[in-house]
Design a protein around this motif. Structure first.
Motif, PDB file in Angstrom:
ATOM      1  N   ILE A  26      10.263  23.018 -42.142  1.00 57.53           N
ATOM      2  CA  ILE A  26       9.435  21.928 -41.626  1.00 57.53           C
ATOM      3  C   ILE A  26       8.239  21.615 -42.513  1.00 57.53           C
ATOM      4  CG2 ILE A  26      10.162  22.211 -39.228  1.00 57.53           C
ATOM      5  CD1 ILE A  26       7.581  23.737 -38.687  1.00 57.53           C
ATOM      6  N   LEU A  27       8.084  22.333 -43.597  1.00 61.86           N
ATOM      7  CA  LEU A  27       7.106  21.944 -44.618  1.00 61.86           C
ATOM      8  C   LEU A  27       7.684  20.901 -45.569  1.00 61.86           C
ATOM      9  CD1 LEU A  27       5.631  25.468 -45.475  1.00 61.86           C
ATOM     10  CD2 LEU A  27       4.712  23.769 -43.887  1.00 61.86           C
ATOM     11  N   ASP A  51       4.930  17.102 -42.133  1.00 64.02           N
ATOM     12  CA  ASP A  51       4.789  18.091 -43.204  1.00 64.02           C
ATOM     13  C   ASP A  51       3.366  18.137 -43.754  1.00 64.02           C
ATOM     14  OD1 ASP A  51       5.282  16.146 -45.938  1.00 64.02           O
ATOM     15  OD2 ASP A  51       6.185  15.487 -44.070  1.00 64.02           O
ATOM     16  N   SER A  67      -0.673  25.710 -42.976  1.00 56.11           N
ATOM     17  CA  SER A  67       0.441  26.649 -43.182  1.00 56.11           C
ATOM     18  C   SER A  67       0.024  28.094 -42.940  1.00 56.11           C
ATOM     19  CB  SER A  67       1.030  26.487 -44.580  1.00 56.11           C
ATOM     20  OG  SER A  67       0.052  26.754 -45.573  1.00 56.11           O
ATOM     21  N   SER A  76      10.685  17.531 -41.382  1.00 57.16           N
ATOM     22  CA  SER A  76       9.432  17.592 -40.618  1.00 57.16           C
ATOM     23  C   SER A  76       9.177  16.405 -39.713  1.00 57.16           C
ATOM     24  CB  SER A  76       8.250  17.713 -41.587  1.00 57.16           C
ATOM     25  OG  SER A  76       8.065  16.480 -42.293  1.00 57.16           O
ATOM     26  N   THR A 131       7.448  28.877 -34.996  1.00 54.68           N
ATOM     27  CA  THR A 131       8.699  28.170 -34.774  1.00 54.68           C
ATOM     28  C   THR A 131       9.762  29.199 -34.419  1.00 54.68           C
ATOM     29  OG1 THR A 131       9.504  28.308 -37.048  1.00 54.68           O
ATOM     30  CG2 THR A 131       8.037  26.486 -36.526  1.00 54.68           C
ATOM     31  N   LEU A 159       1.197  20.239 -41.463  1.00 53.16           N
ATOM     32  CA  LEU A 159       1.708  21.607 -41.475  1.00 53.16           C
ATOM     33  C   LEU A 159       1.368  22.321 -42.775  1.00 53.16           C
ATOM     34  CD1 LEU A 159       5.117  20.984 -39.711  1.00 53.16           C
ATOM     35  CD2 LEU A 159       3.366  22.571 -38.918  1.00 53.16           C
ATOM     36  N   ILE A 172      10.833  20.062 -33.868  1.00 56.40           N
ATOM     37  CA  ILE A 172       9.733  19.213 -34.331  1.00 56.40           C
ATOM     38  C   ILE A 172      10.033  17.731 -34.192  1.00 56.40           C
ATOM     39  CG2 ILE A 172      10.395  18.964 -36.765  1.00 56.40           C
ATOM     40  CD1 ILE A 172       7.418  19.704 -37.405  1.00 56.40           C
TER      41      ILE A 172
END
Length: 473
Positions: free
Chosen positions: A220-221, A230, A237, A226, A211, A233, A165
Motif C-alpha cells: 500500500i506504499l 500512498d 510509514s 494504495s 494492516t 502512508l 484500503i
C-alpha cells in the motif's frame, strides 16, 4: 493490559466479510493469552433475537453529534468468554443492512463518539483502543481532538487497522462541522484530494497503523495498491506494520466439522476422498477419485482475479481432464460467464451462485486444489481454510497470499504460486499443480504438509500483543 476492540461487525452477532471473522476470533485469542480484551460494536436490528436476548442493559448516556446530542444505550453480553458492548440508537441502527445508507458518515460518527463517551460509565478502562476500517476511523480522530487532555483518557493509545484500503470513508467537505463535528481548524487532518477522507484522518491521528499482512503493508506504499493514499502512508510509514490474520481453527476443522461428509485429519487423511466423492455426487460430476477437482469460493468481482479465470478457463478445460466448481456471486458478467461454461462443460464444471456456508465447507473438503488468482488480497482467509482442509492453493503472489503460501517447487512449499497478473502465468501454475497431482506419492506428502500448516490466531495474537506493548512503552 486492557484492550477495547472497536469494530462495525463481528461474528456471531453480524458479519458481512473478513472484518467480522477477525473481530470474532482475535479478541478470543487475546483473552486466551491473558490480555483483557473486550469488543464494542453497534446494536444492529439484524442481530439475531437469540443473541439479543442475552444482552443486559448497563446505562444510557447522551452523545454529542456535531451540534446536537443523541440518545445512546449501552448493552453488554458475554460470548465464548469475551465481553461485548453494544451501542444502541434506533434511529441509526434499526435498519435493514449495516452499510450502504445515505447517512453512513453520521451513523458511524455517532458510533465512534459513543465509544469514547461510554468509557467512564464502564468498569473497564482500556490501555489500547484498537480500531478497524473507516467505520471506526473517527475514534482516533475524536480522541486527539477532544479527549487526549482529559485526565481519564490521557494515557490511552490508539491502533488503527486497515483491512482493505479501497474503502476509505470519502465524503464531501461540507459534512466536516455539521455532521462530523470536527472544527474547521482541524480540516487538514481529514482533507485529502479535495474531500473528507476518514481513513486518512485515522492514519494521521492513530498512534500506530497496521494492516492484515506484512506484504500488504509494503504494497500500500505503492500507488498501484494504495487507492491514492500512498502519499500520506509514506509520510507516516514509521507507524505502519503488517500482521497476518489467522482463521478460527475450531470452526474450520475437518476432524469435527459437521458440515462435511466425513471427518478426517492429518493423522487419518483417508476420508478426504469420501468428501470428494460425495461432492462430485451432489454436483452431478463424474465420481472418479483420479480426476483432479479445482474449487473456488469467492466474490465474483475483478480484483479476485475473475478476469484471468475468464480468459483462461476454456483453455484449461479443453487441455486437461479437470473438474471445476465455483461458489459465489457478484458482477453479472462473471455470473453469466460461469453459467455459459457450465452448459458447455456439462458434467465437468458447476457454477453455484450465492453464498451457501455448508456448501463452501464441502468444497474446501472435497476439492483437490483451490484457485485464488487475486489482483490484490490484503490478507485472504480462503487460502488458509483450504490448507486446513488439505486443498492445495494455487495463488498469485500478492498480499496475504504471498505471506501464507509458498511454492512447492523447491520441495518444501504448501501450494503453487505465480507472480505476474497474467492469464498465461495462471495457466502455467494450474498445469504445474496438475503435474504434481499425477504424482500420487508426492501429492500425498503435499496434502499432509497442508493439513499440518498452523494458521491459527495464536501466532497473530502474539504479534498484536508485541505491538500493543511497544505502543505502551
Amino acid at each position: 493490559m486492557k484492550v477495547l476492540y472497536c469494530t462495525s461487525e463481528s461474528i456471531p452477532f453480524i458479519a458481512t466479510g473478513g472484518l467480522g471473522d477477525v473481530s470474532g476470533s482475535l479478541p478470543q485469542a487475546l483473552r486466551q493469552r491473558l490480555i483483557g480484551c473486550r469488543v464494542v460494536m453497534p446494536l444492529y436490528e439484524e442481530i439475531p433475537h437469540n443473541l439479543r436476548s442475552n444482552m443486559k442493559f448497563i446505562t444510557s448516556i447522551s452523545v454529542p453529534v456535531a451540534w446536537r446530542r443523541q440518545y445512546c444505550g449501552i448493552f453488554e453480553a458475554k460470548y465464548d468468554g469475551v465481553i461485548y458492548y453494544f451501542i444502541d440508537n434506533q434511529y441509526y441502527f434499526k435498519r435493514n443492512g449495516i452499510y450502504g445508507h445515505f447517512d453512513d458518515a453520521e451513523r458511524f460518527a455517532f458510533f465512534s463518539r459513543a465509544v469514547l463517551e461510554m468509557l467512564p460509565y464502564l468498569d473497564f478502562q482500556p490501555d489500547i483502543i484498537h480500531c478497524n476500517d473507516w467505520q471506526t476511523a473517527l475514534v482516533p480522530i475524536y480522541y486527539q481532538l477532544f479527549y487526549v487532555q482529559n485526565e481519564y483518557y490521557r494515557n490511552m493509545k490508539t491502533l488503527f487497522t486497515i483491512h482493505n484500503i479501497q474503502y476509505q470513508g470519502k465524503y464531501g467537505t461540507e459534512i466536516l462541522a455539521d455532521v462530523l463535528g470536527v472544527p474547521n481548524d482541524a480540516f487538514s487532518l481529514l482533507e485529502y484530494d479535495d474531500c473528507i477522507n476518514l481513513l486518512k484522518g485515522a492514519i494521521e491521528c492513530a498512534d500506530k497503523v497496521s494492516t492484515v499482512s506484512p506484504t500488504y503493508a509494503h504494497e500500500i506504499l505503492d500507488p498501484w495498491f494504495s487507492h491514492n493514499l500512498d502519499g500520506i502512508l509514506k509520510e507516516r510509514s514509521w507507524k505502519l506494520s503488517g500482521i497476518l490474520n489467522g482463521i478460527d481453527t475450531k470452526h474450520y476443522n475437518p476432524e469435527t466439522d459437521p458440515e462435511i461428509y466425513a471427518p478426517y485429519s492429518a493423522e487419518n487423511p483417508a476420508d478426504k476422498a469420501v468428501n470428494k466423492q460425495k461432492l462430485q455426487e451432489r454436483l452431478g460430476l463424474k465420481q472418479n477419485a483420479d480426476i483432479p477437482l479445482i474449487g473456488m469460493v469467492t466474490r465474483m468481482v475483478s480484483h479476485k482475479g475473475l478476469d484471468l479465470v475468464r480468459d483462461a478457463l476454456d483453455h484449461i478445460m479443453c487441455n486437461s481432464s479437470i473438474q471445476f466448481v465455483i461458489l459465489g456471486s457478484g458482477d453479472y458478467e462473471y455470473e453469466a460467464f460461469f453459467l455459459e461454461l457450465q452448459d458447455r462443460y456439462n458434467g465437468r464444471l458447476v457454477a453455484c451462485h450465492g453464498f451457501v456456508p455448508e456448501l463452501s465447507h464441502k468444497i474446501y473438503a472435497g476439492s483437490d486444489m483451490f484457485l485464488m488468482p487475486s489482483k490484490s488480497e490484503p490478507c485472504g482467509l480462503s487460502q488458509m481454510i483450504a490448507l486446513r482442509y488439505g486443498s492445495i492453493p494455487i495463488v498469485r503472489e500478492t498480499g496475504g497470499l504471498k505471506d501464507s503460501i509458498q511454492d512447492s517447487g523447491n520441495g518444501t512449499g504448501n501450494g503453487f504460486v505465480f507472480q505476474n497478473y497474467h492469464s498465461e502465468d495462471m495457466v502455467h501454475a494450474v498445469f504445474r499443480a496438475l503435474e504434481g497431482y499425477a504424482n500420487k506419492e508426492g501429492w500425498a506428502i503435499l496434502v499432509d504438509r497442508a493439513l499440518k500448516c498452523d494458521n491459527s490466531w495464536g501466532r497473530s495474537a502474539n504479534e498484536y500483543i508485541r505491538l500493543y506493548k511497544q505502543m505502551l512503552k
